[in-house]
Scaffold this motif. Structure first.
Motif, PDB file in Angstrom:
ATOM      1  N   LEU A 113      41.929  48.734  77.787  1.00 19.66           N
ATOM      2  CA  LEU A 113      43.190  49.457  77.613  1.00 19.66           C
ATOM      3  C   LEU A 113      43.779  49.589  79.010  1.00 19.66           C
ATOM      4  O   LEU A 113      43.264  50.348  79.833  1.00 19.66           O
ATOM      5  N   VAL A 114      44.842  48.842  79.303  1.00 23.58           N
ATOM      6  CA  VAL A 114      45.356  48.757  80.666  1.00 23.58           C
ATOM      7  C   VAL A 114      46.580  49.652  80.824  1.00 23.58           C
ATOM      8  O   VAL A 114      47.574  49.499  80.100  1.00 23.58           O
ATOM      9  N   ALA A 115      46.503  50.578  81.766  1.00 20.19           N
ATOM     10  CA  ALA A 115      47.620  51.476  82.053  1.00 20.19           C
ATOM     11  C   ALA A 115      48.630  50.759  82.936  1.00 20.19           C
ATOM     12  O   ALA A 115      48.271  50.172  83.958  1.00 20.19           O
ATOM     13  N   ALA A 116      49.896  50.801  82.549  1.00 21.52           N
ATOM     14  CA  ALA A 116      50.921  50.091  83.310  1.00 21.52           C
ATOM     15  C   ALA A 116      52.295  50.679  83.040  1.00 21.52           C
ATOM     16  O   ALA A 116      52.699  50.797  81.881  1.00 21.52           O
ATOM     17  N   ASN A 117      52.993  51.024  84.110  1.00 18.13           N
ATOM     18  CA  ASN A 117      54.389  51.432  84.026  1.00 18.13           C
ATOM     19  C   ASN A 117      55.310  50.464  84.756  1.00 18.13           C
ATOM     20  O   ASN A 117      56.486  50.362  84.413  1.00 18.13           O
ATOM     21  N   GLY A 118      54.773  49.776  85.764  1.00 16.86           N
ATOM     22  CA  GLY A 118      55.575  48.858  86.552  1.00 16.86           C
ATOM     23  C   GLY A 118      55.367  47.411  86.136  1.00 16.86           C
ATOM     24  O   GLY A 118      54.436  47.082  85.398  1.00 16.86           O
ATOM     25  N   PRO A 119      56.233  46.511  86.604  1.00 14.65           N
ATOM     26  CA  PRO A 119      56.177  45.107  86.165  1.00 14.65           C
ATOM     27  C   PRO A 119      54.890  44.379  86.540  1.00 14.65           C
ATOM     28  O   PRO A 119      54.378  43.590  85.747  1.00 14.65           O
ATOM     29  N   LYS A 120      54.354  44.625  87.733  1.00 14.31           N
ATOM     30  CA  LYS A 120      53.134  43.924  88.139  1.00 14.31           C
ATOM     31  C   LYS A 120      51.940  44.367  87.293  1.00 14.31           C
ATOM     32  O   LYS A 120      51.138  43.544  86.852  1.00 14.31           O
ATOM     33  N   ALA A 121      51.815  45.667  87.085  1.00  9.29           N
ATOM     34  CA  ALA A 121      50.721  46.164  86.253  1.00  9.29           C
ATOM     35  C   ALA A 121      50.883  45.719  84.804  1.00  9.29           C
ATOM     36  O   ALA A 121      49.903  45.446  84.110  1.00  9.29           O
TER      37      ALA A 121
END
Length: 277
Positions: free
Chosen positions: A155-163
Motif C-alpha cells: 500500500l504505497v502512500a503518495a500525494n506527489g507525482p513522483k511518489a
C-alpha cells in the motif's frame, strides 16, 4: 493499540487494522510507544481474519534487507494477512533521533524509490544483489518467501507525482492523505484532484491491473469518528470519488484523535452493515 482493541476491530467487522511505524510521533513522542513489528505480531496472534498492516513504514530509520526479514515473518505469523503500508516519510523525530541530518525533499523521494524497489526484489527473489545510491544488498537471502505470492501487497502512500509513479509501478494499493488545509470542502476538492491525478498516472505508466484506493479520513480537518453520522458521510463521499477503502483512527482519551469508543461501537452496529461489510 492494546490487545483487546485488535480483537474488537475484527469482531466489529472492519476489514483491516493498522499501526503507525515510527520511533516517535508528533505530540505523542514523549508518551508510551511500541514498535510496529512486535505490535503487529501480537495482533496476528489474537486475530484470525482481519488484515493487518503498517500505516506507513518509511526509509527514515529502516534498511530494506533486515526489514524484509521482519515482513516475511509478519506475513507468515498472520497466515498471509499482512499488507505493507509504505511511504517516503516526513520531517520530524524519526529523521533526527538517529543523529542524522534530515534528507532534502528530493533526496527523500529518491531514497523512497530505492527503498520500495529493493523491498520488492527482496520479497520476490530467493537471492538479491542490488546497488543504489542509498541502499545496497549483496546476496541477500529471502527463504522461505512470502505466504502471499508473488509477495505480500504494498500500500504505497503518495500525494506527489513522483511518489504516484512509485505507487503505480509497485503498489497493489494507493493511499493519500489529501491536501493540507483547515477547510473541509477544500480538502475534499483536493482529494478529488489527487484521485484524478493518480488515474492519469496509472494510464501513463501502463498499469492495467486494479489498484485499490485508500483514503486517510483523519487527514481532513474534521475527525471522522466524531460521530457515526460523520463517519458514514465521509465514507460515502470517499466512495463517490472512487476510493475502495478508508482508514480512521481509533479514538483516544485526549489530544490528537480525541473521541469516544462508543462511536466505534455505533459505527459497527449501524453503519458497517449499511455499507455492505
Amino acid at each position: 493499540m492494546a490487545e483487546p482493541k485488535w480483537r474488537a476491530a475484527e469482531e466489529y467487522g472492519f476489514h483491516h487494522a493498522w499501526t503507525y511505524d515510527h520511533l516517535g510521533w508528533r505530540t505523542l513522542v514523549d508518551g508510551p510507544w511500541f514498535g510496529a513489528v512486535p505490535t503487529l505480531t501480537a495482533a496476528a496472534m489474537v486475530t484470525s481474519h482481519i488484515r493487518l498492516g503498517t500505516f506507513v513504514a518509511s526509509p527514515n530509520f529502516r534498511h530494506p534487507v533486515p526489514f524484509a526479514r521482519d515482513l516475511l515473518t509478519l506475513d507468515d505469523v498472520s497466515d498471509g494477512r499482512f499488507t505493507l503500508g509504505v511511504g517516503a516519510g516526513g520531517a520530524g523525530y524519526d529523521t533526527t533521533v538517529l543523529g542524522d541530518k534530515p534528507p532534502l525533499p528530493q533526496e527523500r523521494t529518491a531514497r523512497f524509490a530505492e527503498f520500495v524497489e529493493l523491498l520488492d526484489q527482496l520479497l520476490v527473489k530467493d537471492r538479491t544483489s542490488w546497488q543504489g545510491r542509498f541502499y545496497a544488498a549483496d546476496e541477500a537471502r529471502s527463504a522461505p518467501g512470502c505466504v502471499q505470492r508473488p509477495r505480500l501487497p504494498f500500500l504505497v502512500a503518495a500525494n506527489g507525482p513522483k511518489a504516484m509513479r512509485i505507487a503505480a509501478k509497485f503498489g497493489q494499493a494507493w493511499v493519500t492523505t489529501g491536501p493540507p488545509t483547515e477547510d473541509i470542502e477544500a480538502w475534499w476538492r483536493g482529494v478529488r484532484t489527487l484521485s484524478e491525478q493518480f488515474s492519469e498516472t496509472l494510464a501513463t505508466e501502463g498499469r492495467h491491473t486494479r489498484v485499490h484506493r485508500y483514503l486517510n479520513l483523519d487527514s481532513a480537518p474534521v475527525y471522522s469518528l466524531s460521530s457515526a453520522q460523520c463517519f458514514q458521510d465521509a465514507v460515502g463521499r470517499a466512495a463517490a470519488l472512487g476510493f475502495t477503502d478508508v482508514v480512521a483512527h481509533w479514538p483516544r482519551h485526549d489530544g490528537v484523535y480525541a473521541g469516544s469508543e462508543s462511536v466505534v461501537e455505533e459505527v459497527a452496529a449501524d453503519v458497517l452493515p449499511v455499507l455492505g461489510h
